[in-house]
Enzyme design. Structure first.
Site, PDB file in Angstrom:
ATOM      1  N   CYS A 269      53.797 -29.517  31.677  1.00 34.84           N
ATOM      2  CA  CYS A 269      53.783 -30.503  30.591  1.00 34.84           C
ATOM      3  C   CYS A 269      53.361 -31.892  31.053  1.00 34.84           C
ATOM      4  O   CYS A 269      52.466 -32.512  30.457  1.00 34.84           O
ATOM      5  CB  CYS A 269      55.132 -30.532  29.879  1.00 34.84           C
ATOM      6  N   HIS A 317      60.691 -32.858  28.904  1.00 35.05           N
ATOM      7  CA  HIS A 317      59.445 -32.313  28.358  1.00 35.05           C
ATOM      8  C   HIS A 317      58.645 -33.441  27.725  1.00 35.05           C
ATOM      9  O   HIS A 317      59.206 -34.393  27.177  1.00 35.05           O
ATOM     10  CB  HIS A 317      59.732 -31.228  27.317  1.00 35.05           C
ATOM     11  N   HIS A 329      50.709 -29.926  23.773  1.00 37.18           N
ATOM     12  CA  HIS A 329      51.596 -29.867  24.942  1.00 37.18           C
ATOM     13  C   HIS A 329      51.452 -28.526  25.646  1.00 37.18           C
ATOM     14  O   HIS A 329      50.863 -27.586  25.116  1.00 37.18           O
ATOM     15  CB  HIS A 329      53.054 -30.108  24.522  1.00 37.18           C
TER      16      HIS A 329
END
Length: 354
Positions: A269, A317, A329
């Site tokens: 990520c 994240h 993402h």
């Protein structure tokens, strides 16, 4: 009569202790990853399995960000060590040149019968012993004193550089030990999640992937029955840095998630957001918990394309906002870079790279 005394054990060397500690850390990390699941109730419901897998993936992502942080520090220590070694080599060459010049001067004076006591000491097998007796320099000629002083400085500089290099090497080995521990945690949790997912039927796994992965990898892929797809926003047409970052993220859609990866063929990520903004000429730090502080904080109602959006209480994240309530993402292992609504995960904050 035979002795029954216990044999004396040899103490562990420093390297052995470090190796044993690293192995113990890795073993403990793997054991922790399997805790509560290796002997899990085989009658877990699909919903319980999915909840446990979600937990494991979340913890694996948190460990991945710690791995990324340790990796960045390890790379920095390695670069610094390489630089120190190169500088040491250059200064050693200059030192050897200076000592050679001193030898030439000594030979010249010897041929003329004028080899002074300072040069006799300088040409001894242990020059440092001579250099420590700096008072003798006052009895040497100006040129001799300058040459000897240069050698002394060179010896001091090389010695200091070697000490710094030794410190950097110790730092590098410590960082590499951290990497091994974080890697063991990640791999253990992912292996356990894979075992749990194997308990689900193919239909249950497909439903889990659709729910947890966000939108389909390609915006043109039809949504699954009953799955609502958010309208895809086209990449911005302007040439701003934010637009270039978003365009890069669009180009990464469909590429696999691999923990620790920063592209070009795969990403995690924070690796994706770092690579996207790097394509726009902006350098971001490596981890989620450092990226959130790399730009100006923005509220959720002020989001603009290119902003970094962060999730979960530990800021573990990150995605790249593209407008219309969506982000691009890299969700987790086994998935690909894709579109997803920003409200699909617990909100933690947003920042706008400068």
């Amino acid at each position: 009569m035979a002795s029954h005394r216990k044999p004396r054990q040899r103490p562990l060397s420093g390297g052995t202790v470090r190796t044993a500690a690293t192995l113990a850390l890795a073993g403990a990390a793997t054991a922790t990853a399997f805790e509560g699941t290796s002997h899990a109730d085989p009658q877990l419901t699909p919903a319980q399995v999915k909840a446990e897998v979600d937990r494991l993936y979340g913890e694996a992502e948190e460990a991945t960000e710690r791995y990324n942080g340790a990796k960045a520090k390890s790379d920095e220590a390695e670069r610094a060590l390489t630089g120190l070694r190169e500088e040491t080599a250059r200064k050693t060459d200059r030192l050897n040149t200076a000592r050679s010049a001193l030898g030439s001067l000594a030979a010249s004076q010897y041929r003329s019968g004028g080899l002074g006591p300072a040069l006799q000491l300088a040409m001894a097998s242990d020059p440092q012993d001579y250099l420590d007796r700096a008072g003798l320099l006052t009895r040497a000629g100006d040129r001799t004193a300058a040459e000897v002083a240069a050698v002394r400085r060179g010896l001091d500089e090389v010695g200091q550089l070697r000490d710094k290099a030794a410190g950097r090497l110790a730092d590098l080995r410590a960082r590499q030990g951290e990497l091994a521990g974080h890697k063991a945690v990640i791999e253990g949790k992912l292996a356990t999640a894979k075992q749990l997912l194997a308990r689900l039927t193919a239909e249950e796994r497909a439903a889990y992937e659709a729910r947890s992965g966000g939108d389909d990898p390609a915006p043109t892929t039809p949504a699954a029955p009953g799955q609502r797809r958010p309208a895809a926003s086209p990449p911005p047409a302007d040439s701003s840095r934010a637009a270039r970052a978003v365009a890069f993220a669009y180009g990464a859609i469909g590429k696999p998630y691999v923990w620790g990866a920063t592209g070009p063929g795969s990403f995690d990520c924070s690796g994706l957001t770092q690579a996207a903004w790097r394509a726009a000429g902006v350098s971001l730090p490596r981890t989620t918990y450092t990226q959130i502080n790399a730009g100006r904080r923005v509220s959720r109602d002020q989001l603009a394309p290119g902003d970094l959006v962060f999730f979960y209480s530990g800021v573990t994240h990150v995605g790249l906002y593209i407008g219309n309530g969506q982000m691009i993402h890299a969700p987790r292992p086994g998935s690909t870079v894709r579109l997803a609504p920003v409200d699909s995960m617990p909100w933690a904050g947003a920042s706008r790279p400068a």
